[in-house]
Design an enzyme around this catalytic site. Structure first.
Site, PDB file in Angstrom:
ATOM      1  N   GLY A  40       0.835  -1.196   0.000  1.00 18.60           N
ATOM      2  CA  GLY A  40       0.000   0.000   0.000  1.00 18.60           C
ATOM      3  C   GLY A  40       0.868   1.242   0.000  1.00 18.60           C
ATOM      4  O   GLY A  40       1.865   1.312   0.730  1.00 18.60           O
ATOM      5  N   GLY A  42      -0.468   4.582   0.158  1.00 22.99           N
ATOM      6  CA  GLY A  42      -1.206   5.783   0.536  1.00 22.99           C
ATOM      7  C   GLY A  42      -0.418   6.586   1.548  1.00 22.99           C
ATOM      8  O   GLY A  42       0.811   6.458   1.629  1.00 22.99           O
ATOM      9  N   LEU A  43      -1.107   7.394   2.337  1.00 18.56           N
ATOM     10  CA  LEU A  43      -0.380   8.238   3.287  1.00 18.56           C
ATOM     11  C   LEU A  43       0.451   7.405   4.250  1.00 18.56           C
ATOM     12  O   LEU A  43       1.608   7.725   4.516  1.00 18.56           O
ATOM     13  CB  LEU A  43      -1.362   9.107   4.062  1.00 18.56           C
ATOM     14  CG  LEU A  43      -1.976  10.244   3.251  1.00 18.56           C
ATOM     15  CD1 LEU A  43      -2.917  11.058   4.124  1.00 18.56           C
ATOM     16  CD2 LEU A  43      -0.900  11.151   2.677  1.00 18.56           C
ATOM     17  N   ARG A 330     -19.479  13.006  13.174  1.00 19.97           N
ATOM     18  CA  ARG A 330     -20.104  12.378  12.014  1.00 19.97           C
ATOM     19  C   ARG A 330     -21.207  11.392  12.378  1.00 19.97           C
ATOM     20  O   ARG A 330     -22.254  11.363  11.735  1.00 19.97           O
ATOM     21  CB  ARG A 330     -19.029  11.647  11.207  1.00 19.97           C
ATOM     22  CG  ARG A 330     -18.073  12.626  10.581  1.00 19.97           C
ATOM     23  CD  ARG A 330     -16.926  11.957   9.889  1.00 19.97           C
ATOM     24  NE  ARG A 330     -16.149  12.982   9.206  1.00 19.97           N
ATOM     25  CZ  ARG A 330     -15.026  12.752   8.557  1.00 19.97           C
ATOM     26  NH1 ARG A 330     -14.544  11.534   8.501  1.00 19.97           N
ATOM     27  NH2 ARG A 330     -14.393  13.732   7.957  1.00 19.97           N
ATOM     28  N   HIS A 401     -17.991   5.429   4.798  1.00 18.41           N
ATOM     29  CA  HIS A 401     -16.840   6.263   4.464  1.00 18.41           C
ATOM     30  C   HIS A 401     -15.517   5.723   4.983  1.00 18.41           C
ATOM     31  O   HIS A 401     -14.501   5.788   4.302  1.00 18.41           O
ATOM     32  CB  HIS A 401     -17.080   7.661   5.052  1.00 18.41           C
ATOM     33  CG  HIS A 401     -15.967   8.620   4.790  1.00 18.41           C
ATOM     34  ND1 HIS A 401     -15.512   8.877   3.527  1.00 18.41           N
ATOM     35  CD2 HIS A 401     -15.225   9.399   5.624  1.00 18.41           C
ATOM     36  CE1 HIS A 401     -14.530   9.771   3.597  1.00 18.41           C
ATOM     37  NE2 HIS A 401     -14.324  10.083   4.856  1.00 18.41           N
ATOM     38  N   GLU A 425      -5.463   3.284   8.126  1.00 16.61           N
ATOM     39  CA  GLU A 425      -6.835   2.804   8.287  1.00 16.61           C
ATOM     40  C   GLU A 425      -6.881   1.283   8.457  1.00 16.61           C
ATOM     41  O   GLU A 425      -7.831   0.743   9.024  1.00 16.61           O
ATOM     42  CB  GLU A 425      -7.688   3.244   7.092  1.00 16.61           C
ATOM     43  CG  GLU A 425      -9.181   3.002   7.286  1.00 16.61           C
ATOM     44  CD  GLU A 425     -10.041   3.465   6.108  1.00 16.61           C
ATOM     45  OE1 GLU A 425      -9.521   4.177   5.228  1.00 16.61           O
ATOM     46  OE2 GLU A 425     -11.231   3.106   6.076  1.00 16.61           O
ATOM     47  N   ARG A 435     -14.457   8.082  14.125  1.00 17.37           N
ATOM     48  CA  ARG A 435     -13.306   8.927  13.847  1.00 17.37           C
ATOM     49  C   ARG A 435     -13.750  10.361  13.629  1.00 17.37           C
ATOM     50  O   ARG A 435     -14.753  10.609  12.972  1.00 17.37           O
ATOM     51  CB  ARG A 435     -12.568   8.424  12.600  1.00 17.37           C
ATOM     52  CG  ARG A 435     -11.359   9.267  12.244  1.00 17.37           C
ATOM     53  CD  ARG A 435     -10.580   8.706  11.077  1.00 17.37           C
ATOM     54  NE  ARG A 435     -11.306   8.709   9.825  1.00 17.37           N
ATOM     55  CZ  ARG A 435     -11.564   9.789   9.094  1.00 17.37           C
ATOM     56  NH1 ARG A 435     -11.183  10.975   9.515  1.00 17.37           N
ATOM     57  NH2 ARG A 435     -12.239   9.691   7.961  1.00 17.37           N
TER      58      ARG A 435
END
Lengths: 637, 258
Positions: A40, A42-43, A330, A401, A425, A435
C-alpha cells in the site's frame, strides 16, 4: 490469543518520549541488511516506505494501482488536524487527545491516541518542508479551519484537496527513494497472501495484475498499509479498487481483527440516484463550517427548497445540539439525518436526503469567499447532480466512508503476529468507535513518518539474521494455495457477475449493519451472508483467464474476501450489546435517542481470531483502561 | 437513451487492436460515463463475451487513473472534467460515441483502453520532489509564503497526473505535466535549493522517455481536467533557460546516475 498492548510505563505525556529514549536501535550498517515489505502506498504506506528507505532499510513497496500516487488517500478533501494552536484559541496536545478519545466514544487506547496528538505537529512541519501548498493567510502564515467534534480551529488544508497534496508529498519522498535505489516499487501488483515462517511474518505472495504472474517476496518484516474495508458495503466513498484482501489474508493466517463492526457513515455525501450507481461521492465535512443543514418541517413537503419559507424549515442539528450545531461528530450527524428521513422529512426524489444550504454563508461572506473555500467541491457537486449549489441547497445523505476497525496492533503498531506491522486505516488503533474529521490523514502520516521508524527498529534489533528466501517451502505452499484459489474462481463458470453478488452483499449490510442495528437484523444478516457465500461459489461467472489483465478476476477475489469479512462484521456488531459511536444498536439508546454505552461490560476492544474454515471465529478481548480521561456520556448539546 | 459505441479493443501490448461496435439501450442520463461502461460490461459478461478493460479508481476526479479519448477528446467534451466525472446528461438519444485509449508513444496500450503511464513516474524521479528527510523540518510557520504565491503553487500542484495533456498533444509532449511540477516548487521557498537542476533534469528526462517537444498547440490546456494553465509551460521554459546558461557546478549534480 495473546493480546499485550505493550504500553510503556510512565505518565501519558512521557510515554512516547521514554520509549524513544530507551528503544533499541539498528546500526546504519545493519539497516542495509534488512529487507522490509510495505504493501500500500497511501499516506501511511507511502510515508513509511520513504522514511524507512531514508533510514537505510532495503524497501520493497507494492500497490495495485498503476502508480503509487493514486492510492485512495488522494481523495481526502477537508484537512488534517494538528495541535499547533496557531489560532490561539485554546488548543493543545491534551485537547486534541481528549477530543479524539471522546469523539471515538471512549473505545480507543489512550496511550496510542496521546502519541498521535503529540506527533501531529511534526507532520505539519514535515509536509510544509516538502512543499505541500497548505492554505495561507495574507501575512504568509498557515491558515486553519474548523471541523466536526472540536471547538477549536486546528485543521490545516489545501483547498478541498488536502489528501491529494499530502499524498503527493509522501509520493515525492517515496519517488526520491526509488530514484536513489532504496525502494523497489511494484505497481499493479496485488498482495494475495501473507507468509509466516516459525510464527513470524516473513513475506508475501503477490499477483502481477498485468501478466497474472504469481510471485513471492521475502523480508525481515511486513508492513500492511492497505486501507479500510468500507467497500464491503459495495456503495461507499472508497475508491472502486479499495479492498480488504491483504488484511483478510493476514487474519486468516492468525492476525487478530479488532472491532470489525466499527464503521463510519459520513453524513455529507451525494445521494444515490439509481441501481447502476457504482460509488458514492463525499462532500467534505468542512462544508458544515458554513453550510446549514435543514429539512422541511412539514412531512413530505415537495416544494422546491427556495419556496419553503424560513418558518417552515427545521435546522435540526442547530436545534438539537446548540453548542456544536452543524459541527457535531459524524456519527451523530448521520443518525440525525436518517431519523429525519425515517420521519418523512427527507428531500429529493427518493426522500433520502437533507439540505446543506449555503445561502446564509453567501449572504454573510459573499459568493467569492465561499468560492475560494469550497469552489472545487461546489463544482464537483454540480458536475454530478447537474444542480448549482450557489443557487439551490445541496442535497446530502450519509454513506459508508471509513472503517475504524481493522487488524489489532499493540503500541508498536505490530499485530499479534511477530513482524507484521499494520498502519493507517488498516489497523484499529486510534479512532475508537468513531473517527473525527481530518484525523485519518493525521493518523496515516503519524504512523508512517514518525512511529514505525522507531517501532520497527525495536523489533529488528531484537531478532537474528538468517538467509531465508522464497525457496523456503512456506512460500511455495502459499503460492500453491493462491493459484488454486484463482483457478477455482475461474472454474465455477456460473451465470452471475461479481458485481451482482457484491451489490446484494452491500444491500444486506446497509440494511442490517448500517446506521442502526438490531439483534434480529444482525442475525438475519449472518444467515443471508452465508447464503450469498454459497451462491457465489456455485454460480459466479468470471470471464477470461488468469494469464493477463483480468479486472473481473481481480474483483472476484476481493469480493470473495468481502463476503467472509461481512460475516465477521455482523457477528462483531451482534456481540457488542451496547451503542457507541458509529455502532448504534436500537436496543441501547438514551431517551433522547443518543447512543447508550455499557462501560461496565464493553470497555474493551473485541479482537476476533480466525477459527479455521467452517469453524466459528473466537472473540477475544483487550480491556481498555482510562487513567487520564473520565468516561462520560458524550454530549454535544 | 440509446447509444452506438465504437470501442477500441486490443488483447495485449502486442495485439494490433481494432474498433468494435456495441449498441446500448436504456442509458440513464444521471449515469456517469464509467457507469455506462459498467452496464455495457455486465451485458457483455452475461452474453459470454470479454468485458472492456478500462482504468478507474476513485471515481471522484482526483486519483487520475481514468482517462478515455471520447469522440477525439481526452476525458470527453466537457471542460475541466475527468472521464469519471463526465455524466451521460451531456449526450443524447441516438448518439454515436467513439472511445479510445490515450494514444502516445510514451504510453503503450496494455489492454483495450488501459495504457502504461509509468513514464510519468520515471519523470518524477528526476527531481519531482524536495530533498528533505523525515524529521528534519523546522516549525511550519517559520517559512513565510505570500498567499498569492502559495495559491499559484497550488494551482500547479493540482495536477492529477492523468496524462490527458500528453494524449491531446500532436507532439506527445509532457510539458504541461512537467511544468506543473517544476513551477509548483519554483514558486515556493522550499523548492529553491534544487530549482535549477530540477528544471534541467526533468526536461532532459522528458526527451529520454520519448515524449515530444512543445510547439504551442495549447491542446493540453484545453483538455486538462484540472485546468492547469499553459502559463506554467512559459514558466518552465524560463526556468530551463535560466538554469541552462549556468556553469556545470551551478546546475547541480544528477538525481539518477542513468
Amino acid at each position: 490469543m495473546k493480546l499485550d498492548a505493550n504500553i510503556p510505563e510512565g505518565p501519558i505525556e512521557k510515554k512516547w518520549e521514554n520509549y524513544r529514549d530507551k528503544v533499541a536501535l539498528v546500526s546504519p550498517a545493519n539497516k542495509r541488511k534488512r529487507k522490509i515489505i510495505v504493501v500500500g502506498t497511501g499516506l501511511a504506506g507511502g510515508s513509511a516506505a520513504a522514511t524507512l528507505a531514508e533510514l537505510g532499510y532495503d524497501v520493497e513497496a507494492f500497490c495495485y494501482q498503476d502508480s503509487a500516487r493514486r492510492a485512495h488517500s488522494i481523495a481526502a478533501q477537508g484537512g488534517i488536524n494538528a495541535a499547533k494552536n496557531y489560532q490561539n484559541d485554546g488548543d493543545s496536545i491534551w485537547r486534541l487527545f481528549y477530543d479524539t478519545v471522546k469523539g471515538g466514544d471512549f473505545r480507543s487506547r489512550e496511550a496510542n491516541v496521546y502519541r498521535l496528538a503529540e506527533v501531529s505537529n511534526l507532520i505539519i512541519d514535515q509536509c510544509v518542508a516538502q512543499g505541500v501548498p497548505f492554505a495561507r493567510e495574507y501575512g504568509g502564515k498557515l491558515a486553519n479551519r474548523s471541523f466536526g467534534g472540536a471547538q477549536v480551529s486546528r485543521t490545516f488544508y489545501a483547498r478541498g484537496q488536502t489528501g491529494q497534496q499530502l499524498l503527493l508529498g509522501a509520493y515525492s519522498a517515496l519517488i526520491r527513494q526509488v530514484a536513489a535505489g532504496k525502494v523497489k516499487m511494484h505497481p499493479r501488483t496485488e498482495m494475495l497472501d501473507l507468509v509466516l515462517v516459525d510464527g513470524r511474518a516473513r513475506g508475501i505472495v503477490t499477483r502481477n495484475l498485468e501478466t497474472g504472474k504469481v510471485r513471492s517476496f521475502s523480508a525481515d518484516a511486513v508492513i500492511l498499509a492497505t486501507g479500510g474495508y468500507g467497500n464491503v458495503f459495495y456503495l461507499s466513498t472508497n475508491a472502486k479498487g479499495s479492498n480488504a484482501t491483504a488484511i483478510w489474508r493476514a487474519y486468516k493466517r492468525g492476525a487478530g481483527f479488532a472491532n470489525p463492526g466499527f464503521v463510519q457513515i459520513h453524513p455529507t455525501c451525494i445521494p444515490k440516484t439509481g441501481d447502476y450507481q457504482s460509488k458514492l461521492t463525499l462532500m467534505s465535512e468542512s462544508l458544515r463550517n458554513d453550510g446549514r443543514i435543514w429539512v422541511p418541517k412539514k412531512k413530505n413537503d415537495k416544494r422546491p427548497a427556495n419556496e419553503i419559507p424560513e418558518s417552515d424549515r427545521d435546522y435540526y442539528l442547530e436545534r438539537r445540539y446548540p453548542s456544536f450545531g452543524n459541527l457535531v461528530p459524524r456519527d451523530v450527524a448521520s443518525r440525525a439525518a436518517k431519523n429525519m428521513c425515517d420521519e418523512e422529512h427527507g428531500v429529493g426524489l427518493t426522500g433520502l436526503g437533507v439540505y446543506l444550504d449555503f445561502a446564509d454563508a453567501i449572504k454573510r461572506l459573499g459568493e467569492q469567499a465561499v468560492r475560494e473555500r469550497y469552489g472545487n467541491l461546489f463544482e464537483m457537486y454540480e458536475r454530478i447532480t447537474g444542480e448549482d449549489p450557489y443557487k439551490v441547497p445541496m442535497r446530502i445523505y450519509p454513506a459508508i466512508h471509513y472503517t475504524m476497525g481493522g487488524l489489532w496492533v499493540d503500541y508498536n503498531l505490530m499485530s499479534n503476529i511477530e513482524g507484521l506491522f499494520v498502519l493507517g486505516e488498516a489497523n484499529f488503533s486510534d479512532h475508537g468507535a468513531n473517527r473525527l474529521g481530518a484525523s485519518a490523514l493525521m493518523q496515516g502520516l503519524a504512523d508512517g513518518y514518525f512511529i514505525i521508524p522507531y517501532t520497527l527498529g525495536r523489533y529488528l534489533a531484537n531478532i537474528g539474521y538468517d538467509d531465508l528466501d522464497v525457496s523456503h517451502s512456506a512460500f511455495s505452499d502459499a503460492e500453491h494455495q493462491v493459484t488454486e484459489r484463482i483457478s477455482s474462481l475461474l472454474a465455477i463458470k456460473g451465470k452471475q457477475t461479481v458485481d451482482t453478488f457484491h451489490r446484494r452483499l452491500g444491500e444486506i449490510l446497509w440494511d442490517n449493519c448500517g446506521m442502526s442495528r438490531t439483534e434480529q437484523g444482525l442475525k438475519d444478516a449472518i444467515e443471508k451472508i452465508a447464503a450469498i457465500r454459497e451462491e457465489f461459489w456455485s454460480d459466479l461467472r468470471v470471464p477470461g483467464t488468469d494469464r493477463d489483465l483480468n479486472q473481473e478476476l481481480e474483483k472476484a477475489g476481493r469480493v470473495a474476501d468481502f463476503i467472509e469479512l461481512a460475516d465477521l462484521l455482523a457477528r462483531d456488531a451482534l456481540e457488542r450489546r451496547e451503542s457507541c459511536g458509529g455502532h448504534f444498536r436500537e436496543e441501547f439508546q438514551t431517551e433522547e435517542g443518543e447512543a447508550l454505552r455499557d462501560d461496565e461490560n464493553f470497555t474493551h476492544v473485541a479482537v476476533w481470531e480466525y477459527g479455521g474454515d467452517g469453524a466459528e471465529p473466537v472473540r477475544n478481548v483487550e480491556p481498555l483502561q482510562f487513567e487520564n480521561v473520565k468516561l462520560t456520556q458524550r454530549s454535544y448539546k | 437513451m440509446k447509444l452506438k459505441l465504437n470501442i477500441w479493443r486490443q488483447k495485449n501490448r502486442e495485439d494490433r487492436g481494432e474498433f468494435v461496435t456495441y449498441h446500448l439501450d436504456d442509458v440513464n442520463s444521471h449515469m456517469s460515463f464509467l457507469e455506462m461502461l459498467d452496464v455495457l460490461n455486465q451485458q457483455l459478461i452475461e452474453k459470454g463475451e470479454q468485458p472492456v478493460a478500462f482504468e478507474h479508481d476513485c471515481r471522484e476526479g482526483i486519483c487520475g487513473a481514468c482517462g478515455l479519448v471520447i469522440n477525439g477528446y481526452p476525458h470527453g467534451p466537457e471542460e475541466g472534467t475527468t472521464t469519471c466525472q463526465l455524466h451521460m446528461r451531456h449526450f443524447k438519444d441516438g448518439d454515436e460515441i467513439t472511445i479510445e485509449p490515450w494514444r502516445s508513444k510514451a504510453f503503450p496500450v496494455v489492454k483495450d483502453l488501459v495504457v502504461d503511464r509509468s513514464s510519468l513516474d520515471r519523470l518524477m524521479q528526476h527531481g519531482g520532489f524536495v530533498s528533505i528527510r523525515t524529521g528534519s523540518a523546522e516549525d511550519a510557520n517559520n517559512t513565510l509564503i505570500p498567499k498569492e504565491k502559495s495559491d499559484l503553487a497550488m494551482d500547479a500542484a493540482e495536477c492529477i497526473g492523468c496524462g490527458a495533456c500528453v494524449a491531446s498533444c500532436p507532439n506527445g509532449a509532457a510539458m504541461l505535466f512537467v511544468s506543473a511540477k517544476v513551477s509548483h516548487f519554483a514558486l515556493l521557498p522550499q523548492g529553491q535549493p534544487e530549482r535549477k537542476r530540477r528544471a534541467i533534469q526533468m526536461v532532459q528526462a522528458m526527451q529520454d522517455e520519448g515524449f515530444g517537444a512543445c510547439t504551442n498547440y495549447r491542446e493540453c490546456e484545453a483538455v486538462c481536467p484540472k485546468r492547469i494553465s499553459i502559463n506554467f509551460i512559459g514558466m518552465l521554459n524560463r526556468e530551463f533557460i535560466k538554469a541552462s546558461v549556468l556553469s556545470g557546478a551551478e546546475k547541480g549534480g544528477k538525481y539518477r546516475s542513468k
